[in-house]
Design an enzyme around this catalytic site. Sequence first.
Site, PDB file in Angstrom:
ATOM      1  N   TYR A   1     -20.538 -21.649  -9.692  1.00 35.92           N
ATOM      2  CA  TYR A   1     -21.802 -22.312 -10.053  1.00 35.92           C
ATOM      3  C   TYR A   1     -21.570 -23.206 -11.248  1.00 35.92           C
ATOM      4  O   TYR A   1     -20.977 -22.776 -12.237  1.00 35.92           O
ATOM      5  CB  TYR A   1     -22.888 -21.281 -10.379  1.00 35.92           C
ATOM      6  CG  TYR A   1     -24.038 -21.434  -9.408  1.00 35.92           C
ATOM      7  CD1 TYR A   1     -24.849 -22.570  -9.460  1.00 35.92           C
ATOM      8  CD2 TYR A   1     -24.270 -20.486  -8.417  1.00 35.92           C
ATOM      9  CE1 TYR A   1     -25.860 -22.749  -8.536  1.00 35.92           C
ATOM     10  CE2 TYR A   1     -25.287 -20.665  -7.493  1.00 35.92           C
ATOM     11  CZ  TYR A   1     -26.088 -21.795  -7.556  1.00 35.92           C
ATOM     12  OH  TYR A   1     -27.076 -21.987  -6.637  1.00 35.92           O
TER      13      TYR A   1
ATOM     14  N   GLU B   1     -24.168 -25.773 -12.475  1.00 31.27           N
ATOM     15  CA  GLU B   1     -25.324 -26.648 -12.707  1.00 31.27           C
ATOM     16  C   GLU B   1     -25.140 -27.415 -14.005  1.00 31.27           C
ATOM     17  O   GLU B   1     -24.725 -26.844 -15.021  1.00 31.27           O
ATOM     18  CB  GLU B   1     -26.611 -25.816 -12.775  1.00 31.27           C
ATOM     19  CG  GLU B   1     -27.112 -25.440 -11.396  1.00 31.27           C
ATOM     20  CD  GLU B   1     -28.474 -24.747 -11.444  1.00 31.27           C
ATOM     21  OE1 GLU B   1     -28.962 -24.441 -12.545  1.00 31.27           O
ATOM     22  OE2 GLU B   1     -29.039 -24.527 -10.351  1.00 31.27           O
TER      23      GLU B   1
ATOM     24  N   ASP C   1     -26.427 -50.032  -0.887  1.00 33.36           N
ATOM     25  CA  ASP C   1     -26.040 -48.808  -0.180  1.00 33.36           C
ATOM     26  C   ASP C   1     -24.803 -49.132   0.660  1.00 33.36           C
ATOM     27  O   ASP C   1     -24.912 -49.682   1.752  1.00 33.36           O
ATOM     28  CB  ASP C   1     -27.208 -48.347   0.701  1.00 33.36           C
ATOM     29  CG  ASP C   1     -26.878 -47.111   1.517  1.00 33.36           C
ATOM     30  OD1 ASP C   1     -25.688 -46.719   1.562  1.00 33.36           O
ATOM     31  OD2 ASP C   1     -27.802 -46.541   2.130  1.00 33.36           O
TER      32      ASP C   1
ATOM     33  N   THR D   1     -21.283 -43.030   0.795  1.00 35.83           N
ATOM     34  CA  THR D   1     -20.832 -41.735   1.308  1.00 35.83           C
ATOM     35  C   THR D   1     -19.323 -41.712   1.155  1.00 35.83           C
ATOM     36  O   THR D   1     -18.666 -42.762   1.146  1.00 35.83           O
ATOM     37  CB  THR D   1     -21.171 -41.535   2.800  1.00 35.83           C
ATOM     38  OG1 THR D   1     -20.517 -42.545   3.557  1.00 35.83           O
ATOM     39  CG2 THR D   1     -22.664 -41.590   3.049  1.00 35.83           C
TER      40      THR D   1
ATOM     41  N   ARG E   1     -17.177 -34.832   3.454  1.00 32.15           N
ATOM     42  CA  ARG E   1     -18.586 -35.181   3.692  1.00 32.15           C
ATOM     43  C   ARG E   1     -19.359 -35.113   2.380  1.00 32.15           C
ATOM     44  O   ARG E   1     -19.421 -34.056   1.754  1.00 32.15           O
ATOM     45  CB  ARG E   1     -19.157 -34.173   4.693  1.00 32.15           C
ATOM     46  CG  ARG E   1     -20.581 -34.403   5.147  1.00 32.15           C
ATOM     47  CD  ARG E   1     -20.802 -33.727   6.495  1.00 32.15           C
ATOM     48  NE  ARG E   1     -19.863 -34.322   7.429  1.00 32.15           N
ATOM     49  CZ  ARG E   1     -20.090 -35.469   8.081  1.00 32.15           C
ATOM     50  NH1 ARG E   1     -21.239 -36.100   7.952  1.00 32.15           N
ATOM     51  NH2 ARG E   1     -19.185 -35.972   8.870  1.00 32.15           N
TER      52      ARG E   1
HETATM   53  C1  LIG Z   1     -24.622 -42.784   6.600  1.00 31.76           C
HETATM   54  C2  LIG Z   1     -25.581 -43.532   5.765  1.00 31.76           C
HETATM   55  C3  LIG Z   1     -26.402 -42.875   4.836  1.00 31.76           C
HETATM   56  C4  LIG Z   1     -26.573 -41.385   4.765  1.00 31.76           C
HETATM   57  O1  LIG Z   1     -25.480 -40.617   4.611  1.00 31.76           O
HETATM   58  P1  LIG Z   1     -25.576 -39.042   4.953  1.00 31.76           P
HETATM   59  O2  LIG Z   1     -24.372 -38.498   4.270  1.00 31.76           O
HETATM   60  O3  LIG Z   1     -25.560 -38.944   6.429  1.00 31.76           O
HETATM   61  O4  LIG Z   1     -26.846 -38.544   4.359  1.00 31.76           O
HETATM   62  C5  LIG Z   1     -27.198 -43.649   4.014  1.00 31.76           C
HETATM   63  N1  LIG Z   1     -27.197 -44.982   4.105  1.00 31.76           N
HETATM   64  C6  LIG Z   1     -26.455 -45.643   5.004  1.00 31.76           C
HETATM   65  C7  LIG Z   1     -26.507 -47.133   5.040  1.00 31.76           C
HETATM   66  C8  LIG Z   1     -25.633 -44.943   5.875  1.00 31.76           C
HETATM   67  O5  LIG Z   1     -24.913 -45.601   6.771  1.00 31.76           O
END
Ligand SMILES: *Cc1c(COP(=O)(O)O)cnc(C)c1O
Length: 445
Positions: A66, A68, A216, A242, A251
């Site tokens: 843990y 946090e 993103d 990600t 992941r």
């Molecule tokens: C895959 C993806 C996410 C989310 O990722 P997860 O790990 O599946 O929650 C967010 N934004 C975009 C553009 C993605 O392609």
Amino acid sequence: MSNLNFDTNAMGSKSVQYLIDSDPEIFGFLSDELIRQRKTLQLIASENFTSPAVLAMSGSILTNKYAEGYPKKRYYGGNRFVDEIEDIARNRATELFGAEHANVQPHSGASANLAVYQALLEPGDTILAMRLDQGGHLTHGAPASVTGKMYNFQQYGLTPRSKEGGERIDFDFLKQLATTHRPKLIVAGATAYPREIDPLPFKEIADEVGAFLMFDSAHPMGLIAAKVHPSPVELADVVTFTTHKTLRGPRGGAILCKEQFAKKIDSAVFPGLQGGPLEHIIGAKAVAFKEAQSDNFGRYGKQIKVNAAKLGETLVKEGFRLVSNGTDNHLILVDLRDFDPELDGKVAQEVLDSVGITCNRNQIPDDPRKPLITSGLRLGTAAMTTAGMKSDQMELVGNLIANTLKNRSNESELKSIKDQVLELCSKYDPYPDGNEWPGLSNFSN
Ligand SMILES: *Cc1c(COP(=O)(O)O)cnc(C)c1O
């Protein structure tokens, strides 16, 4: 039982034996899944084969701890080594991408996006983002997502197909939306867009209306690390990503930001959204960042793009239309309608699955069919490239896809395609027994 070629953690190779003995039911399916990953083609654009080093770290005893809080500011004792690991992960992320600050705790890309909204906005604030059916992500304001319920999303999309060079982000419309709605945040990035996304026009529009810019880069972050895709890090206030897509790590999610947002972002992740961080995954992120710093990874990123271009070209020769008429990243969005107006994405995905070609159906821009049916397929080359496939294999994969869809009611033809898929996979095994991992051996100088 099959011989799993990953054995990690406290008890070394004995751990797998513990699993076999204590839970044969679950082990059985794990073993089946390993065989599935090795014996069928993985073309899902958001997937990859991570390295044995990353697997070792993700399956490690760090899961017990843990922690946090953040390094040197934890709410629990015993974090001397965990602090070192998380610090290394943060430092490698900022070095790799040239960022001022990194938060490596988000459990996923979705959590990373939520944390940014939570850090920079109040519920009800206006955000501009890409429409789901034009390539955006659920967390970019889809009504089914909490993001769509909590914030006022205004959505942009693509230019029409009929326009010369169409099906690209419609910046004129985006600018018009921004001027009308004065958003507090503009989100760039997509989940099913086969083209490079230039951060500059987003930055210009954001500056004009005084909005924050979040990029993103969940999908292209590996290409950005390999320096074969423009980096948004300099221009965007915040970059989310990600670690498991083209970046080929465990992941999970992560956030990069300018120093001025560091405190807000950190407290939005914890205690804002999450409790204890997954330190085994953070350790694995550190390992993946190190891998991504290597020349080896640069060559890997280049090959992903070469492979996507070749696969796209082959599919066009076979009579398919590609959304935006091509690709310049790792993914391809196939419009099935020109190839066969009767064929929908659901049927295509299922018949391809039956011969061992794994991909996902996807809406194409202005899709006349429903989201569960669709008229498109999304294909990506990151995983096949890790397994060592190059241009020649991409041509074969493109031909196999076309033959499968043409012969979808011909059992004997499908059987023969399935054998060809199996043969191809046996030559490009992502986790070959007793051999070097192909993600390394195929990209060393
Ligand atoms: C895959 C993806 C996410 C989310 O990722 P997860 O790990 O599946 O929650 C967010 N934004 C975009 C553009 C993605 O392609």
